[in-house]
Design a protein around this motif. Structure first.
Motif, PDB file in Angstrom:
ATOM      1  N   ARG A 139     -12.863  -8.634 -67.363  1.00  0.00           N
ATOM      2  CA  ARG A 139     -11.683  -8.224 -66.592  1.00  0.00           C
ATOM      3  C   ARG A 139     -12.117  -7.572 -65.271  1.00  0.00           C
ATOM      4  NH1 ARG A 139      -7.734  -5.182 -70.770  1.00  0.00           N
ATOM      5  NH2 ARG A 139      -6.156  -5.946 -69.326  1.00  0.00           N
ATOM      6  N   ARG A 142      -9.286  -6.104 -62.880  1.00  0.00           N
ATOM      7  CA  ARG A 142      -8.738  -4.817 -63.302  1.00  0.00           C
ATOM      8  C   ARG A 142      -9.695  -3.690 -62.927  1.00  0.00           C
ATOM      9  NH1 ARG A 142      -6.427  -3.257 -69.318  1.00  0.00           N
ATOM     10  NH2 ARG A 142      -6.002  -1.071 -68.873  1.00  0.00           N
ATOM     11  N   THR A 270      -4.455   1.331 -59.366  1.00  0.00           N
ATOM     12  CA  THR A 270      -4.868   1.040 -60.740  1.00  0.00           C
ATOM     13  C   THR A 270      -3.679   0.629 -61.598  1.00  0.00           C
ATOM     14  OG1 THR A 270      -6.707   2.611 -60.568  1.00  0.00           O
ATOM     15  CG2 THR A 270      -5.994   1.977 -62.783  1.00  0.00           C
ATOM     16  N   SER A 274      -4.050  -3.217 -62.701  1.00  0.00           N
ATOM     17  CA  SER A 274      -4.412  -3.481 -64.096  1.00  0.00           C
ATOM     18  C   SER A 274      -3.549  -4.575 -64.718  1.00  0.00           C
ATOM     19  CB  SER A 274      -4.290  -2.195 -64.917  1.00  0.00           C
ATOM     20  OG  SER A 274      -2.945  -1.742 -64.949  1.00  0.00           O
ATOM     21  N   GLU A 277      -4.529  -9.815 -63.359  1.00  0.00           N
ATOM     22  CA  GLU A 277      -5.890 -10.123 -63.783  1.00  0.00           C
ATOM     23  C   GLU A 277      -6.261 -11.592 -63.625  1.00  0.00           C
ATOM     24  OE1 GLU A 277      -7.460  -7.785 -67.191  1.00  0.00           O
ATOM     25  OE2 GLU A 277      -5.347  -7.597 -67.723  1.00  0.00           O
ATOM     26  N   SER A 331      -4.552  -6.510 -55.020  1.00  0.00           N
ATOM     27  CA  SER A 331      -4.684  -6.855 -56.442  1.00  0.00           C
ATOM     28  C   SER A 331      -4.683  -8.361 -56.649  1.00  0.00           C
ATOM     29  CB  SER A 331      -3.538  -6.213 -57.243  1.00  0.00           C
ATOM     30  OG  SER A 331      -3.567  -4.805 -57.140  1.00  0.00           O
TER      31      SER A 331
END
Length: 417
Positions: A139, A142, A270, A274, A277, A331
């Protein structure tokens, strides 16, 4: 998306594993040093060394453009010789070149030292991406989002230190900033030595040496990510000029813009990252970012047509929306960058991505100040549509990328829109 097995990424060791903590600490230290130097470097070369601003700009531009050439070869070297080893070597070179800046007394010396620094930075940046992929295990996107939270904190703390040195205004204060940044490179390198010596992953037989350059979906993503990266100087460059020259907002609004942007990214990176992904997640995140920028840019433009306090409120509100878009954009970029790159060529792919992003950042000041500021309100609206169109390309690009490489376990669901 899971890429396990002997040839895949190293297995996760649980949230907050020792390698993750080491990489977070190393990144934080490095960014504190960057914050110390970047916020005051131009003033040092102009006020202390005494170089004309045009010469400083030319030297840094030459260095930056030259550094672009090293990203892909540096990433390939990291894939074949080990990301940790290459990253540590790059940091050592940067420590020496940074310390050498205190001896610079002319344009040629500045150009030479800055070029060495930028070459090492490009190599280190590509190796860093490969290292994040290994430490992040299955991951990495993340983990990269979590890492960026501490990166932002480090830059904020370093910038505060730079502000104190600028307020002092002495040569000694500026030299302390430069040597502090050099020391941060050394400490970062020392921390990286605490990481495991991850084995080099063997490349499949008959694969092209420069596979990233023939990967059309990733090339398209690199171009999109570089173009969408124009959203960063919107806050750091374009909006401050717009506030000061075209609105009645108080001048302290400029400082509020940076504070809101930094705080928002630290608090939400975060939490949002998270959840982003897979490549499919990344494509949708880019689309969301484009829609948020479609809202924020017109609100920034509207501030020029309202009274003083309304203008200040509109600017702050626009930065809230824009910062949320920034978190989704970064992200989504992490998810696609790591998800589309082969395990054994992460360094090369991250080097290519860094090349595209840096090229976009190099072009951004000229494009934003001439096109957007030149057209005024219409320029902001054009910029908003530009970001929205780029974001809309995220989901189909993710589907294209998924079709051109095998994704185990539920690929169709991963790229559903």
């Amino acid at each position: 998306m899971t890429k396990g097995g002997p040839g895949g990424r190293t297995a996760r060791r649980g949230e907050g594993s020792a390698p993750e903590r080491v990489l977070i600490a190393a990144s934080f230290v490095n960014r504190v040093g960057n914050g110390l130097f970047n916020a005051a470097s131009a003033l040092y070369f102009t006020l202390v060394v005494g170089l004309p601003a045009a010469q400083v700009g030319a030297a840094l531009t030459i260095a930056g453009l030259t550094g672009l050439l090293a990203g892909i070869p540096g990433g390939h070297l990291a894939d074949r010789r080990g990301a940790r080893t290459v990253m540590v070597c790059a940091l050592m070179v940067q420590a020496v070149s940074m310390a050498a800046l205190v001896l610079v007394d002319g344009w040629l010396a500045l150009t030479a030292v800055a070029t060495v620094d930028q070459l090492a930075a490009a190599v280190g940046g590509a190796a860093w991406g490969a290292l994040v992929a290994r430490v992040g295990g299955e991951r990495p996107a993340r983990f990269r989002a979590r890492l960026r939270t501490f990166v932002n904190l480090g830059v904020i703390l370093g910038t505060v230190g730079a502000g104190l040195a600028v307020a002092a205004g002495t040569r000694g204060a500026y030299v302390a900033l430069i040597l502090g940044n050099a020391a941060s490179f050394l400490l970062c390198a020392a921390l990286l030595l605490l990481l495991p010596a991850y084995p080099v992953l063997a490349a499949p037989p008959r694969r092209r040496r420069w596979t990233a350059l023939s990967d059309r979906p990733f090339l398209a993503f690199t171009a999109l990510f570089g173009a969408m990266g124009l959203q960063y100087p919107v806050v750091s460059l374009l909006l401050p000029i717009w506030i000061s020259q075209h609105t009645e907002a108080p001048r302290w609004t400029v400082a509020a813009v940076f504070a809101v942007n930094a705080a928002f990214c630290v608090l939400l990176q975060t939490r949002i990252g998270s959840r982003v992904e897979t490549p499919g997640d990344g494509g949708r995140a880019l689309r969301t970012a484009g829609l948020l920028f479609l809202v924020s840019c017109p609100v920034m433009a509207l501030a020029a047509h309202t009274p003083v306090w309304a203008a200040a409120g509109l600017v702050v509100a626009a930065v809230f929306v824009h910062s949320l878009g920034e978190v989704f954009e970064s992200s989504g970029g992490f998810a696609l960058a790591f998800g589309l790159a082969p395990d054994d060529a992460q360094g090369q792919y991250q080097g290519l991505l860094g090349l595209g992003f840096s090229a976009g950042q190099a072009l951004a000041p000229a494009l934003l100040t001439t096109v957007v500021l030149g057209l005024g309100t219409a320029g902001w609206l054009l910029l908003a549509v530009f970001f929205a169109v780029l974001g809309a390309a995220g989901p189909p690009l993710a589907r294209w990328g998924a079709r051109t490489r095998p994704l185990p376990g539920g690929a169709a669901e991963d790229v559903a829109v």
